[in-house]
Design an enzyme around this catalytic site. Structure first.
Site, mmCIF file in Angstrom:
data_model
loop_
_atom_site.group_PDB
_atom_site.id
_atom_site.type_symbol
_atom_site.label_atom_id
_atom_site.label_comp_id
_atom_site.label_asym_id
_atom_site.label_seq_id
_atom_site.Cartn_x
_atom_site.Cartn_y
_atom_site.Cartn_z
ATOM 1 N N ARG A 76 -3.306 -23.791 -31.645
ATOM 2 C CA ARG A 76 -2.733 -25.057 -31.178
ATOM 3 C C ARG A 76 -2.422 -25.904 -32.412
ATOM 4 O O ARG A 76 -3.054 -25.728 -33.450
ATOM 5 C CB ARG A 76 -3.729 -25.787 -30.280
ATOM 6 C CG ARG A 76 -3.825 -25.185 -28.894
ATOM 7 C CD ARG A 76 -5.126 -25.489 -28.251
ATOM 8 N NE ARG A 76 -6.218 -24.845 -28.987
ATOM 9 C CZ ARG A 76 -7.496 -24.874 -28.643
ATOM 10 N NH1 ARG A 76 -7.858 -25.533 -27.587
ATOM 11 N NH2 ARG A 76 -8.408 -24.252 -29.367
ATOM 12 N N HIS A 95 -5.554 -19.723 -22.706
ATOM 13 C CA HIS A 95 -5.995 -18.374 -23.094
ATOM 14 C C HIS A 95 -5.142 -17.305 -22.406
ATOM 15 O O HIS A 95 -4.747 -16.305 -23.020
ATOM 16 C CB HIS A 95 -7.447 -18.134 -22.662
ATOM 17 C CG HIS A 95 -8.486 -18.944 -23.371
ATOM 18 N ND1 HIS A 95 -9.440 -19.669 -22.703
ATOM 19 C CD2 HIS A 95 -8.745 -19.121 -24.697
ATOM 20 C CE1 HIS A 95 -10.254 -20.253 -23.568
ATOM 21 N NE2 HIS A 95 -9.846 -19.952 -24.796
ATOM 22 N N SER A 149 -11.204 -25.300 -23.703
ATOM 23 C CA SER A 149 -12.321 -25.134 -22.760
ATOM 24 C C SER A 149 -13.188 -26.387 -22.750
ATOM 25 O O SER A 149 -13.688 -26.794 -21.698
ATOM 26 C CB SER A 149 -13.163 -23.913 -23.143
ATOM 27 O OG SER A 149 -12.409 -22.744 -23.006
ATOM 28 N N LYS A 162 -24.773 -20.923 -29.308
ATOM 29 C CA LYS A 162 -23.806 -21.981 -28.994
ATOM 30 C C LYS A 162 -24.119 -22.557 -27.623
ATOM 31 O O LYS A 162 -24.566 -21.849 -26.735
ATOM 32 C CB LYS A 162 -22.387 -21.402 -29.028
ATOM 33 C CG LYS A 162 -21.342 -22.465 -29.277
ATOM 34 C CD LYS A 162 -19.963 -21.859 -29.388
ATOM 35 C CE LYS A 162 -18.898 -22.916 -29.291
ATOM 36 N NZ LYS A 162 -17.562 -22.357 -29.108
HETATM 37 P P1 ADP Z 1 -13.736 -19.626 -30.035
HETATM 38 O O1 ADP Z 1 -15.062 -20.282 -29.756
HETATM 39 O O2 ADP Z 1 -13.849 -18.283 -30.686
HETATM 40 O O3 ADP Z 1 -12.719 -20.500 -30.705
HETATM 41 P P2 ADP Z 1 -12.245 -20.072 -27.602
HETATM 42 O O4 ADP Z 1 -12.511 -19.475 -26.271
HETATM 43 O O5 ADP Z 1 -12.399 -21.537 -27.742
HETATM 44 O O6 ADP Z 1 -13.182 -19.265 -28.587
HETATM 45 O O7 ADP Z 1 -10.783 -19.677 -28.075
HETATM 46 C C1 ADP Z 1 -10.398 -18.334 -28.244
HETATM 47 C C2 ADP Z 1 -9.030 -18.304 -28.905
HETATM 48 O O8 ADP Z 1 -8.060 -18.848 -28.016
HETATM 49 C C3 ADP Z 1 -8.926 -19.117 -30.198
HETATM 50 O O9 ADP Z 1 -8.060 -18.433 -31.082
HETATM 51 C C4 ADP Z 1 -8.307 -20.411 -29.737
HETATM 52 O O10 ADP Z 1 -7.607 -21.056 -30.780
HETATM 53 C C5 ADP Z 1 -7.354 -19.888 -28.662
HETATM 54 N N1 ADP Z 1 -7.005 -20.922 -27.680
HETATM 55 C C6 ADP Z 1 -7.831 -21.701 -26.953
HETATM 56 N N2 ADP Z 1 -7.146 -22.545 -26.145
HETATM 57 C C7 ADP Z 1 -5.819 -22.289 -26.382
HETATM 58 C C8 ADP Z 1 -4.586 -22.838 -25.896
HETATM 59 N N3 ADP Z 1 -4.552 -23.845 -25.012
HETATM 60 N N4 ADP Z 1 -3.427 -22.327 -26.369
HETATM 61 C C9 ADP Z 1 -3.444 -21.332 -27.282
HETATM 62 N N5 ADP Z 1 -4.568 -20.783 -27.795
HETATM 63 C C10 ADP Z 1 -5.736 -21.246 -27.357
#
Ligand code: ADP
Length: 179
Positions: free
Chosen positions: A90, A17, A128, A41
């Site tokens: 990703r 992130h 996460s 969630k």
């Molecule tokens: P959500 O539940 O809205 O997907 P996340 O916190 O899981 O929230 O992810 C927020 C954003 O960050 C999403 O667009 C996700 O694809 C991106 N993201 C999460 N991990 C990575 C990573 N390792 N590299 C690039 N983008 C990421």
């Protein structure tokens, strides 16, 4: 000055992130990390904890701020006087879901533009949910999350880990029956 909003659950914020936030911060005047207060969630950290962890993590990024939001992300983006939403992609895992969400958001708010940044190869495997699983099992999180996030995860899972250790000790230290 263009404001971009980077929404997500951030449960918790990871180095993947942060990489996206940092790169977005070099493209836009201001980046707002918007932590989704999502009641339905199954999250490990509550919204205040997620905001606090993300705020500490971006302390060194002067044009990045963190705030919580609830409701439709497009409404929040408009309230922030922004017209840009950032998301990270990703390989394989994210495209279809992001595409579906983007089409829906475009229908709701055609004036808001989506900018997707590709993950850096070294963060491709970080999510996460995987981070939480590794933390729960007592694995090393070096290079995957900031130190204060690793500490917060270990604190959350401390009881669970203690319990597993106790059970393992009982199992392996007990005399072998019938020997
Ligand atoms: P959500 O539940 O809205 O997907 P996340 O916190 O899981 O929230 O992810 C927020 C954003 O960050 C999403 O667009 C996700 O694809 C991106 N993201 C999460 N991990 C990575 C990573 N390792 N590299 C690039 N983008 C990421």
């Amino acid at each position: 000055m263009t404001i971009a909003v980077y929404p997500g659950s951030f449960d918790p914020i990871t180095n993947g992130h942060l990489d996206i936030a940092e790169r977005a911060a070099s493209l836009f005047g201001t980046v707002i990390i918007a932590v989704y207060d999502r009641p339905d969630k199954n999250l490990l950290f509550n919204v205040e904890e997620r905001v606090a962890l993300a705020t500490d993590a971006v302390a060194g990024m002067p044009n990045v701020s963190v705030t919580a939001f609830s409701g439709l992300v497009v409404d929040f983006i408009r309230r922030m006087k922004s017209g840009v939403m950032i998301r990270g992609l990703r390989a394989n895992s994210d495209f279809e879901r992001e595409f579906e969400m983007a089409l829906m958001n475009h229908k709701l708010a055609p004036d808001i533009e989506l900018v997707c940044l590709m993950t850096s190869a070294r963060y491709q495997f970080i999510s996460s949910s995987v981070i939480k699983e590794v933390a729960r099992l007592g694995g090393c999180l070096d290079g995957m999350v900031p130190q204060h996030v690793a500490t917060a995860l270990l604190t959350k899972y401390a009881d669970y880990i203690r319990d597993v250790e106790k059970r393992a000790a009982r199992q392996y230290n007990s005399p072998i029956k019938g020997a």
